[in-house]
Scaffold this active site. Sequence first.
Site, mmCIF file in Angstrom:
data_model
loop_
_atom_site.group_PDB
_atom_site.id
_atom_site.type_symbol
_atom_site.label_atom_id
_atom_site.label_comp_id
_atom_site.label_asym_id
_atom_site.label_seq_id
_atom_site.Cartn_x
_atom_site.Cartn_y
_atom_site.Cartn_z
ATOM 1 C CD GLU A 124 -2.586 1.126 2.713
ATOM 2 O OE1 GLU A 124 -3.630 1.786 2.786
ATOM 3 O OE2 GLU A 124 -2.159 0.410 3.658
ATOM 4 C CE LYS A 184 -7.598 1.237 3.503
ATOM 5 N NZ LYS A 184 -6.432 1.764 4.266
ATOM 6 C CB CYS A 213 -4.536 -1.651 4.445
ATOM 7 S SG CYS A 213 -3.584 -1.671 6.001
#
Length: 266
Positions: free
Chosen positions: A52, A117, A151
């Site tokens: 990331e 995300k 994540c």
Amino acid sequence: MQIKYIAVSLQTDMIVTVVQTDIAWMSPKDNIKCVEALIDKAPASDIYVLPEMWNTGFVTDQAVSIDQNDTINWMKATAKKYNAAICGSLCVNDEEGKSRNRIYFVKPEGDITTYDKRHLFGYSGEDKYYDGGEKRVVVEFRGLHFLLAICYDLRFPVWLRYQEDYDAIIIVANWPESRQYAWQTLIRARAIENQCHVVACNRVGKDKMCSYSGMSAIIDSRGIPLIEAEANREMVITSEIDIDKQNYYREMHRDLYNRDNFKITR
């Protein structure tokens, strides 16, 4: 419930390399140089997965000041050079001026698939500076299908739930050492419950907020690591994803046939 398995092309296996790096803060050129050296150690892969925000570190308030054109052009050139896909997230500002934590999945011919995300990590202030994505994204590459995730998405199993649409999950992260046990547990859990491979790339090193121990891994559909990276070390790990074996396992252990019939609107 009848399950449709996606991997029906001639190619049912793939070589995947995870690139576990330390990340120099706000220094794209240094981070590109580091990644280049690591990729050179595994030159025969189909996909290279980076962490990331791999070229800057996990930035928040400074995201609007970063021009990512040079990095994206590097990803295109590297994908072409190795005849492989390059996948990793960058902080970007979109055409509406919104900041995004965005995966770029770059194919050798230059085609790019992106995923923003969905779940922003409020504890770090990510939700104050970024806008979350609204769509699950599955990318097809050489006959296999990959669900893209970043994540904190890892903690949300409904978002990542198998919907007859992917062969494997790719998750890229800056996952802190203080929550390392959760990282190792959750990447296995997502593999087990979806009976799929999970390609999990985490960083190592330190930034102004956290320390990161890495422990990247490629997990099979039983939740068993095919290969794991060492803690606190920059390195590459490579393994083959065998979808024929995965589909056989799904047929023998028919958990997906018995799952709750709930779907997320895409």
